[in-house]
Design a protein around this motif. Structure first.
Motif, mmCIF file in Angstrom:
data_model
loop_
_atom_site.group_PDB
_atom_site.id
_atom_site.type_symbol
_atom_site.label_atom_id
_atom_site.label_comp_id
_atom_site.label_asym_id
_atom_site.label_seq_id
_atom_site.Cartn_x
_atom_site.Cartn_y
_atom_site.Cartn_z
ATOM 1 N N ASN A 178 0.973 -1.274 0.082
ATOM 2 C CA ASN A 178 0.083 -0.092 -0.112
ATOM 3 C C ASN A 178 1.001 1.355 0.052
ATOM 4 O O ASN A 178 0.239 2.369 0.290
ATOM 5 N N ALA A 179 2.093 1.205 -0.145
ATOM 6 C CA ALA A 179 3.064 2.321 -0.286
ATOM 7 C C ALA A 179 2.621 3.329 -1.111
ATOM 8 O O ALA A 179 2.143 2.918 -2.370
ATOM 9 N N LEU A 180 2.963 4.723 -1.019
ATOM 10 C CA LEU A 180 2.640 5.545 -1.998
ATOM 11 C C LEU A 180 3.593 5.405 -3.034
ATOM 12 O O LEU A 180 4.756 5.073 -3.060
ATOM 13 N N ARG A 181 3.158 5.538 -4.492
ATOM 14 C CA ARG A 181 4.006 5.227 -5.305
ATOM 15 C C ARG A 181 4.472 6.614 -6.186
ATOM 16 O O ARG A 181 3.577 7.208 -6.449
ATOM 17 N N GLU A 229 -7.673 -2.792 -0.445
ATOM 18 C CA GLU A 229 -6.574 -2.229 -1.195
ATOM 19 C C GLU A 229 -6.527 -0.707 -0.912
ATOM 20 O O GLU A 229 -7.392 -0.042 -1.554
ATOM 21 N N MET A 230 -5.596 -0.019 -0.302
ATOM 22 C CA MET A 230 -5.311 1.268 -0.320
ATOM 23 C C MET A 230 -4.113 1.849 -0.725
ATOM 24 O O MET A 230 -3.049 2.263 0.220
ATOM 25 N N SER A 231 -3.935 1.953 -1.756
ATOM 26 C CA SER A 231 -2.629 2.261 -2.443
ATOM 27 C C SER A 231 -2.849 3.507 -3.369
ATOM 28 O O SER A 231 -3.888 3.795 -4.191
ATOM 29 N N LEU A 232 -1.931 4.523 -3.007
ATOM 30 C CA LEU A 232 -2.200 5.930 -3.653
ATOM 31 C C LEU A 232 -0.997 6.013 -4.431
ATOM 32 O O LEU A 232 0.195 5.683 -3.842
ATOM 33 N N THR A 233 -1.149 6.727 -5.455
ATOM 34 C CA THR A 233 0.194 7.561 -6.060
ATOM 35 C C THR A 233 0.566 8.914 -5.393
ATOM 36 O O THR A 233 -0.440 9.610 -4.955
#
Ligand SMILES: Cc1cc2nc3c(=O)[nH]c(=O)nc-3n(C[C@H](O)[C@H](O)[C@H](O)COP(=O)(O)OP(=O)(O)OC[C@H]3O[C@@H](n4cnc5c(N)ncnc54)[C@H](O)[C@@H]3O)c2cc1C
Ligand code: SF4
Ligand code: SF4
Ligand code: SF4
Ligand code: SF4
Ligand code: FES
Lengths: 666, 606
Positions: free
Chosen positions: A243-246, B587-591
């Motif tokens: 879930n890391a910031l990308r 799912e909790m993924s951010l850009t």
């Protein structure tokens, strides 16, 4: 120099509207409000303690409207008086400024303004209405006259700036209260986002920063500074796993053509930060680095028990994710010159070479080639290679380190971990004078380092080309110097001998000699640093900018990264406009600084004491043997608790100017 | 910190306070009322955001009096505190008026009307005008109606953040975040998700602390009225073990009163066709779960978690999907009752099952969520047709003009599904499921009844409790744990995950206290779970007064197995009364790009 026509500051009213308009002697610190930018005089200034009008024709209503509008935009909305007060007063001032009837009369505005000032939760709500209330109390006739005229206020130019003591103290001007608030709000990823607006190395900074912000934190006046750095590390470390910031290339709004290439020389914090911002601006960036890895002193200087290599690497990898390139084992002066970079087609060059050469102590019989003699940097490089497994080093017996900064601290703590039996630190002044982070000093002592304050080396003793000891003298304090530090002198007859197997001189670093030659056309300062203009970091050669330790001398990670950001803006301006633009926000900060306007020296209301959380640290006995990280990240629960300690000391400052303020980088 | 005390003057009286004690706490100790809104002492929450609790102070060395929020300002030596000056009263009154300025004050249509802390405080501060209200200021916040269980109406949120605190610190679900700024600030779910798709487990504890109507259950009383007044439909009601001890207050009866008989009477008055007891199904669950557990123990599969709490099921599916294989497959009592009421009951009573509608009355918001689980419907027919929380049931009675206080008590009369044992009755409190199961497991293992029926070693009230029980016989020693509230539950799940937990059987109730304090109960004002222990005592009293104390001795349960299910965990029982769980982790993924687009109030560089 502009003179104050009327206004109020800290409760003192100035009114020269009918008099001769002489500069008030009441406020020496407020003298000298001249131009905001060349040819653009400041007509009025509004702040947290009042306002000053330099030009009689300024519309008070419109100026107050601006200030309230900024506050409304920035109100977090949690406390009632600020949330509603900014909105309700804002609507009325806007109507009045348009020459229209307002929903609230002036008495109601005073009532709401007072409610905001007296009952708001944080600095924003408490200080914004002060100028408004002062105007309505002491200069109501001006406002009534404007309303009576019934005509819309003329357009006024200016800017509004919100800040806090911690923001001003941070070289990168990170919006500290904002990122702390996002933690409170439950959004650590947004918190990290705020930091990433300024630089990519958040987890690194969250581990090793020297914390200018915390020194300035107003919470110091209550109990202890907010754990700003601990929280930064928390939000950065939070971004792990799936879930890391990308980061990705879609962050880049538009790409410049491929010919728009910039060379960054030196892949330390300054270079990385500059490359990061240039990449985000859409440039193609190559980082030319003499070593085989990125990170500069953060990689080869700062030991891994404070900054694990994988943490650093994940952050330097952001450059790759954004499409930047590292060209390793490329040393300027050996493999290329500035001329050759331009020949290769780079349009602009950023020099971030750092200070990579240890400074000798200058004592009798000092021989840097003797066995057992090391500079701090040289020694830490050996430590680095030892851990990397490329070249093993073992220490035994007594090790003496000379110096009082963080490099010296890293040397003593690393020497223990490399097997030294006893490690001595010599420092010529007192504990209080030591520039090293005091938490570091305590950690070193807990691990067993023996510190000798007021002690200086006098002569180095060699046997068969090896250092075997040194003569030291005691020092004593004398008169106070200009910076408020006591000078020292040696005590005659106090010489004594110390034995050692290794002597490490960790008293300073300088720009490596011979990297730049006169043919590069880069002017140097008398003390061997690169000369760069403070406003835009331009060197004497057009298109070449420089920043970080190689300009400032040995400094800090955060200063280096701040320089990288500034240089990126300058390079962007240079490439797009042929010259660098005016930085309005920098100018605003300069005004605040020069006039000491940001009061951070008192806390008005009683505040409950809540001591800060600390990193869980391992037992010193275990710690002294390991190069793995000794501090761990705080828990979610501690992070929420620590975040609540911030008092949000926001303040808004506005200027009204004659002309529009030129659009510059933020 | 020091342990000294300080001396101050409070409304003219000399008082002593602990160092660092807040003015509010000190005033409360001395019986001096100060109006508060955001603060909630029971959950250690004082965000100091509402700014209603202002008092005037004079501090030594300061020449003017200041207004301060009493809930977070410490008493200091020599301080003079005044709580009722004109300045204080005016500031408090204006504050409440400002609170209403962006509050969607549609009281007559509000779930909280008549029981609202905001209404109360407006009266307390003597509010007579409402000059600043503008409905358009409420529109930026929105209403989340996505969840089958709960409605989040942010136009009524006063930003006290009690919900954030209970969800974050109390339940450790941490589903909630503060959203927006200025007048658009409110509370939302992580990553901008809707409540339905978020990590929320619909335990409803946030509803229990919200001072206003911003949080509430989805009101389904109209559906029930539709059923009641449709002559084609046979209405079957059930109510949970905990409802009977947590309902009387609404009608002025003392907290904890057992109103089982009155509820039955009221349901009859409403026009219910068949009134059943969830306690009966609790006994069935004990039979199934005990049989299942013994099988798992024999196969050395441990631990086994209970599965009767739907918020716990949500928690496991959302937050610990790796533990799902350890959950008992037995459906909850509510669902078991629904299933049996649509199979066995019509068969016995000669009713067309298609005419049956099962309505449950539950102390729980998550039961509404459970009702719509896809695996709990067969051929488009759900086991339960409507779930009413205790609060909606009160509303329903009031809408039908029924006053429970004057209602004649009645008794269950269904010969198939309304008898219960004392074991079924204590399902509503923490440890009750465990105790009920042990009573039956003992009988299975030893062929005789447990001599000491009440297991005091299971009856503590700590958030997590453990015990080692000598069941003897074919089973031997059983190591058990019981958790109520999701904070201790999370700790236990972590231990199970890490392999450091040594248990055979684990009872989980997601709400602190168990169902008697579930998120569907009547709300309190300015208090969190004030009646927990009274309700619990009443349940134990019911257990003591029942003729039959073990599930396997419930004659209607025996008849059910004899005439219909054969035996616990039979093929048929397995088909009807067991279910499965799915990984629903979020799912909790951010850009960085998304985050930057969302960041407000910080200077964007790009
Ligand atoms: C031991 C030690 C501990 C420190 N601890 C801290 C701390 O705790 N906190 C803190 O804030 N700061 C600390 N500092 C300071 C901080 O690391 C520096 O201020 C910062 O790294 C400076 O960044 P820079 O990019 O300007 O230079 P550097 O980090 O020195 O990077 C310069 C880069 O340029 C490369 N380079 C040099 N010459 C050439 C060439 N000719 N051609 C190509 N590349 C070249 C180098 O290999 C290097 O990668 C520490 C420094 C040291 C030495
Ligand atoms: S209390 Fe918060 S806003 Fe104030 S200086 Fe410290 S970190 Fe900054
Ligand atoms: S929350 Fe309270 S004040 Fe608001 S509409 Fe509902 S009843 Fe009225
Ligand atoms: S229902 Fe429970 S999990 Fe959901 S938001 Fe409320 S407290 Fe949190
Ligand atoms: S939803 Fe309710 S509990 Fe949550 S902040 Fe709003 S008013 Fe408070
Ligand atoms: S109760 Fe003190 S600010 Fe809300």
């Amino acid at each position: 120099m502009a003179t104050i026509v009327y206004g109020i500051w800290d409760g003192s009213v100035i009114d020269h509207r009918n008099g001769n308009g002489e500069a008030s002697s009441l406020f020496p610190s407020l003298a000298g409000f001249g131009e905001f930018n060349p040819g653009n005089p400041i007509r009025a200034f509004f702040g947290d303690r009042g306002f000053l009008i330099f030009d009689r024709t300024v519309s008070l209503i419109d100026a107050l409207r601006r200030q309230l509008a900024k506050a409304e935009e920035q109100s977090c909305g949690k406390c009632t008086p600020c949330r509603m007060g900014t909105a309700l007063i804002g609507v009325s001032l806007t109507a009045m400024a348009r020459g229209e009837a307002a929903p609230l009369d002036l008495d109601s505005i005073v009532m709401l303004g007072r409610q905001m000032a007296e009952t708001s939760l944080c600095g924003l709500g408490r200080t914004t209405p002060i100028a408004l209330l002062a105007a309505l109390t002491h200069f109501r006739d001006e406002i009534e006259r404007e309303i009576a005229s019934g005509v819309p206020c003329p357009t006024q130019y200016g800017m509004d700036y919100m800040t806090a003591p911690c923001i001003e103290a941070c070289p990168s001007k990170i919006n500290v209260p904002r990122y702390i608030d996002y933690i409170r709000d439950g959004k650590p990823e947004h918190s990290l986002g705020v930091i990433l607006q300024k630089y990519p190395m958040a987890a690194t900074c969250g581990r090793v920063c020297v914390r200018f912000c915390e020194m300035a934190c107003r919470r110091n006046l209550v109990d202890e500074a907010v754990g700003i750095k601990i929280l930064k590390r928390y939000v950065a470390d939070h971004q792990k796993g799936p879930n890391a910031l990308r980061f990705s290339r879609d962050l880049i709004a538009s790409f410049h053509p491929t010919e728009m290439r910039v060379a960054v020389v030196g892949g330390g914090p300054a270079g990385i930060s500059c490359a990061y911002h240039l990449l985000l601006h859409g440039y193609h960036v190559d980082i030319l680095e003499a070593m085989a890895e990125p990170g500069g002193m953060a990689a080869i200087g700062i030991p891994s028990y404070r900054l694990p290599k994988d943490v650093l690497r994940s952050e330097t990898d952001i450059i790759l994710a954004l499409g930047g390139r590292f060209l390793f084992n490329q040393a300027m002066g050996r493999d290329f010159t500035i001329d050759s970079l331009f020949e290769r087609g780079y349009c602009s060059v950023f020099l971030s070479l750092g200070c990579q050469q240890g400074t000798p102590m200058g004592v009798a019989d000092e021989d840097s080639s003797a066995l057992g003699y090391e500079t701090g940097i040289g020694f830490l490089l050996k430590v680095h290679d030892h851990i990397a497994g490329t070249r093993l080093t073992r220490l035994c017996g007594d090790v003496v380190v000379v110096g009082g900064g963080n490099v010296a601290m890293d040397c003593v703590r690393s020497a223990l971990r490399m097997g030294a039996e006893r490690v001595h630190l010599l420092y010529r002044r007192t504990r209080e004078d030591m520039p090293a982070d005091h938490e570091e000093i305590e950690a070193a002592e807990a691990e067993g380092v023996i510190v000798h304050f007021l002690t200086n080396p006098a002569r180095i003793i060699h046997e068969n080309g090896r250092v075997v000891g040194l003569d030291v003298v005691s020092m004593r304090q004398t008169e106070t110097d200009a910076r408020g530090r006591r000078n020292v002198e040696s005590v005659p007859g106090s010489e004594r001998r110390m034995e050692c197997s290794v002597l490490i001189s960790a008293i300073g670093q300088q720009v490596r000699k011979g990297v730049l030659s006169p043919s590069d056309g880069i002017a140097m300062t008398p003390w061997g640093c690169i000369e760069a203009a403070p406003v835009d970091l331009a060197t004497s050669r057009p298109g070449v900018f420089a920043g970080g330790d190689c300009v400032s001398g040995p400094s800090t990670l955060i200063h280096a990264m701040a320089a990288g950001l500034k240089a990126a803006r300058s390079i962007d301006d240079y490439l797009q406009l042929g010259q660098t633009r005016f930085f309005p926000r920098s100018r605003m900060r300069q005004i605040l600084n020069e006039h000491k306007l940001l009061a951070a020296d008192c806390v008005e209301l009683p505040v409950r004491l809540e001591y800060r959380v600390h990193h869980p640290e391992l037992d010193p006995e275990v710690r002294r043997t390991m190069f793995e990280e000794v501090e761990t990240t705080i828990s979610d629960e501690d992070a929420y608790r620590e975040a609540k300690r911030c008092m949000r000391c926001y303040r808004i400052y506005s200027v009204i100017t004659e002309q529009p303020i030129p659009e510059g980088a933020a | 910190m020091t342990d000294q005390t300080v001396t101050a003057t409070l409304d003219g009286r000399t008082v002593t306070a602990e160092a660092q004690e807040t003015i509010l706490a000190c005033a409360r100790r001395h019986g001096v009322p100060i109006p508060t809104l955001c603060e909630l002492n029971d959950i250690d929450h004082a965000p100091a955001t509402c700014r209603v609790c202002m008092v005037e102070i004079e501090s030594p060395g300061r020449d003017s009096a200041q207004l301060v929020a009493s809930c977070n300002t410490p008493v200091q030596e020599g301080m003079t505190i005044r709580t009722r000056t004109r300045r204080v009263r005016e500031a408090q009154r204006l504050q409440v008026e400002l609170l209403l300025a962006d509050h969607n004050q549609d009281c007559a249509t509000c779930v909280r009307h008549g029981n609202c802390e905001l209404q109360d405080i407006a009266q307390y501060v003597g509010l007579h005008t409402n000059r600043f209200f503008d409905r358009t200021r409420t529109l930026g916040r929105g209403i989340d109606t996505s969840s089958p269980a709960m409605i989040r109406d942010m136009t009524k949120c006063i930003r006290c953040q009690r919900c954030v605190t209970i969800c974050r610190n109390g339940q450790t679900v941490d589903a909630l975040v503060v959203t927006g700024t200025g007048i658009d600030s409110a509370v939302g779910l992580h990553h901008g998700l809707s409540q339905k798709d978020s990590t929320c487990v619909t335990c409803g504890q946030c509803v229990m602390v919200c001072p206003t109507g911003a949080l509430g259950e989805r009101d389904e009383t109209d559906t029930v009225l539709d059923f009641l007044f449709d002559s084609e439909i046979v209405t079957v009601f059930q109510f949970a073990p905990a409802v009977r001890v947590g309902f009387g207050e609404e009608f002025g009866l003392p907290p904890g009163t057992n109103v089982e008989g009155r509820i039955i009477g009221a349901l009859r008055r409403l026009g219910a066709d068949i009134v059943l007891d969830t306690n009966f199904a609790a006994d069935v669950v004990v039979m199934e779960e005990s049989a299942e557990l013994l099988g798992r123990l024999a196969g050395k599969r441990r631990p086994t978690f209970t599965s009767c709490c739907p918020a716990w099921i949500n928690f496991a599916e959302r937050h610990y999907p790796d533990l799902l294989p350890m959950l008992s497959s037995t459906k909850s009592p509510q669902q078991c009752l629904g299933k049996i009421a649509k199979t066995y009951l019509p068969e016995r009573m000669g009713i067309d099952p298609a005419r049956i509608r099962v309505i449950s009355i539950m102390p729980c918001t998550a039961k509404k969520d459970e009702r719509v689980r896809p695996q709990l419907a067969e051929n488009g027919v759900s086991e339960i047709d409507v779930v009413l929380t205790t609060r909606e049931f009160a509303r329903l009675l009031k809408r039908q003009g029924i006053d429970l206080r004057s209602q004649e008590p009645s008794v269950f009369d269904n010969p198939y599904m309304s008898a219960y044992s004392g074991a079924g009755a204590i399902f509503g409190t923490t440890g009750g499921v465990m105790e009920a199961a042990v009573r039956t497991m003992y009988q299975i293992a030893n062929g005789r009844e447990l001599p000491q029926i009440e297991l005091s070693q299971l009856r503590g009230f700590d958030g997590a409790r453990t015990a080692t029980i000598e069941v003897g016989g074919t089973i031997g020693t059983v190591k058990v744990a019981m958790c109520h509230g999701l904070r201790p539950t999370r700790d236990l799940c972590e231990a199970v995950r890490a392999g450091t937990a040594d248990f055979d059987f684990i009872e989980i109730m997601a709400c602190p206290g168990g169902c008697v304090d579930g998120g569907g109960n009547l709300r309190s004002k300015k208090a969190y779970l004030p009646y927990a222990l009274k309700r619990r005592e009443s349940l134990f009293a019911i257990d003591r007064s029942t003729a039959v104390r073990q599930s396997h001795n419930n004659p209607q349960v025996q008849a059910l197995y004899r005439d219909f299910l054969e035996r616990p965990y039979s093929e048929k029982a397995h088909h009807l009364l067991h279910t499965y769980y799915t990984d629903r982790s979020v799912e909790m993924s951010l850009t960085v790009k998304q985050v930057w687009e969302d960041i407000t109030m910080s200077t964007m560089v790009y």
